[in-house]
Write a protein that holds these residues in place. Sequence first.
Motif, PDB file in Angstrom:
ATOM      1  N   ALA A  40      27.247   9.081  10.010  1.00  0.00           N
ATOM      2  CA  ALA A  40      27.094  10.493  10.356  1.00  0.00           C
ATOM      3  C   ALA A  40      28.423  11.235  10.238  1.00  0.00           C
ATOM      4  O   ALA A  40      28.478  12.363   9.735  1.00  0.00           O
ATOM      5  N   VAL A  41      29.504  10.600  10.680  1.00  0.00           N
ATOM      6  CA  VAL A  41      30.824  11.212  10.572  1.00  0.00           C
ATOM      7  C   VAL A  41      31.218  11.373   9.103  1.00  0.00           C
ATOM      8  O   VAL A  41      31.809  12.387   8.712  1.00  0.00           O
ATOM      9  N   VAL A 164      33.125  20.635  17.756  1.00  0.00           N
ATOM     10  CA  VAL A 164      32.638  19.286  17.465  1.00  0.00           C
ATOM     11  C   VAL A 164      31.349  19.101  18.253  1.00  0.00           C
ATOM     12  O   VAL A 164      31.369  19.022  19.492  1.00  0.00           O
ATOM     13  N   VAL A 165      30.225  19.059  17.541  1.00  0.00           N
ATOM     14  CA  VAL A 165      28.907  18.950  18.166  1.00  0.00           C
ATOM     15  C   VAL A 165      28.131  17.814  17.504  1.00  0.00           C
ATOM     16  O   VAL A 165      28.563  17.272  16.489  1.00  0.00           O
ATOM     17  N   CYS A 166      26.972  17.483  18.081  1.00  0.00           N
ATOM     18  CA  CYS A 166      26.168  16.395  17.509  1.00  0.00           C
ATOM     19  C   CYS A 166      24.717  16.802  17.287  1.00  0.00           C
ATOM     20  O   CYS A 166      23.816  15.954  17.284  1.00  0.00           O
ATOM     21  N   VAL A 184      23.969  12.031  14.970  1.00  0.00           N
ATOM     22  CA  VAL A 184      23.802  10.588  15.200  1.00  0.00           C
ATOM     23  C   VAL A 184      22.396  10.224  15.638  1.00  0.00           C
ATOM     24  O   VAL A 184      22.060   9.039  15.753  1.00  0.00           O
ATOM     25  N   GLY A 185      21.553  11.236  15.890  1.00  0.00           N
ATOM     26  CA  GLY A 185      20.177  10.956  16.270  1.00  0.00           C
ATOM     27  C   GLY A 185      20.033  10.640  17.750  1.00  0.00           C
ATOM     28  O   GLY A 185      21.003  10.689  18.511  1.00  0.00           O
ATOM     29  N   PRO A 186      18.819  10.314  18.179  1.00  0.00           N
ATOM     30  CA  PRO A 186      18.565  10.013  19.584  1.00  0.00           C
ATOM     31  C   PRO A 186      19.410   8.832  20.079  1.00  0.00           C
ATOM     32  O   PRO A 186      19.689   7.896  19.318  1.00  0.00           O
ATOM     33  N   GLU A 187      19.785   8.889  21.331  1.00  0.00           N
ATOM     34  CA  GLU A 187      20.608   7.842  21.906  1.00  0.00           C
ATOM     35  C   GLU A 187      19.805   6.577  22.223  1.00  0.00           C
ATOM     36  O   GLU A 187      18.573   6.627  22.337  1.00  0.00           O
ATOM     37  N   GLY A 198      29.200  10.414  21.968  1.00  0.00           N
ATOM     38  CA  GLY A 198      30.579  10.280  22.422  1.00  0.00           C
ATOM     39  C   GLY A 198      31.443   9.522  21.435  1.00  0.00           C
ATOM     40  O   GLY A 198      32.604   9.886  21.188  1.00  0.00           O
ATOM     41  N   THR A 199      30.874   8.470  20.852  1.00  0.00           N
ATOM     42  CA  THR A 199      31.618   7.692  19.849  1.00  0.00           C
ATOM     43  C   THR A 199      31.912   8.535  18.618  1.00  0.00           C
ATOM     44  O   THR A 199      33.019   8.503  18.070  1.00  0.00           O
ATOM     45  N   ALA A 200      30.936   9.328  18.198  1.00  0.00           N
ATOM     46  CA  ALA A 200      31.140  10.202  17.040  1.00  0.00           C
ATOM     47  C   ALA A 200      32.223  11.233  17.328  1.00  0.00           C
ATOM     48  O   ALA A 200      33.095  11.497  16.489  1.00  0.00           O
ATOM     49  N   GLN A 201      32.190  11.822  18.508  1.00  0.00           N
ATOM     50  CA  GLN A 201      33.205  12.808  18.875  1.00  0.00           C
ATOM     51  C   GLN A 201      34.596  12.174  18.888  1.00  0.00           C
ATOM     52  O   GLN A 201      35.566  12.766  18.405  1.00  0.00           O
ATOM     53  N   LYS A 202      34.687  10.962  19.445  1.00  0.00           N
ATOM     54  CA  LYS A 202      35.977  10.270  19.478  1.00  0.00           C
ATOM     55  C   LYS A 202      36.500  10.010  18.072  1.00  0.00           C
ATOM     56  O   LYS A 202      37.684  10.199  17.775  1.00  0.00           O
TER      57      LYS A 202
END
Length: 306
Positions: A40-41, A164-166, A184-187, A198-202
Amino acid sequence: MKIENLVTEQQNPATMKIDQLKTKELVQLINQEDQKVAQAVAMQLDIIAQAVDLISQRFKAGGRLIYCGAGTSGRLGVLDAAELVPTFGLAPQQAVGLIAGGKAAMFQAVEGAEDDQQLAIKDLQKINFSGQDTLIAIASSGRTPYVIGAVDYCHQVGGKSAAVVCVPNSKLAETADLTIAPIVGPEVITGSTRMKAGTAQKMVLNMLSTGVMIKVGKVYQNLMVDVLPTNEKLEKRAIRIIQATTEKDSSTAKQLLIAAHRQVPIAIVMGKTGLDYKTAKSYLRKNDNQVALVIRNWQSKDGSSR
């Protein structure tokens, strides 16, 4: 868009029975979902590159890097800001992390803080946010009022913003100058955006801040040459960096560090060129603080004089 309709709030069909799995199976399932994050990133690299260029240009001109978020998003921003100071030798005021609810919210949720747009304005005013500064607005949902309030105020004073959004088509995307949106889709656990989101944002924040630091001369080769040797571990790292870049022994590298007033980039230039402290410092300033550029220009000059 109502929060219940956001992709980050949907149930993940792949993990509906995670509560019935054996331990090895459930961690495998979480790992499988995590692998979607990097993909996704990767879809956002063009806009991330634009953000790096925007922020680095403004940072070179004296602007600051201000992070803003609530909950997990806010904590990630504070973390990134805090770690830039020792890693790249920044003054604490050059990278500032704001979280809805203040310092207490780093450790425990502060009820209602994320819903207060005026609180964001007050927080930005406290640090004298100006038109020179760049705001990194972080909100997995793309709709957090505290963050939206910060972006609105940023633009009122002439600043620039990168969100920075998801989620796609977010409220923040309507107002921010640039929006980075890894979907990133549903958690794994419904609505738990401290996980994939959170991982994507990091990952995005790592790219943004590291890219900016490279662009403004805080990296030579792949070394963090502006590290602040504030403790024994960091001093040893600084000496190793000087050794690796100048091919000097440990004792000479330490002497260079001392002669350079504990500024690693200047020590490297001194070691590579034989220049004294003041001249090496001047060369760096004239070459945009880029060690590689100083060395290249010096070698070209030195070669042409032979």
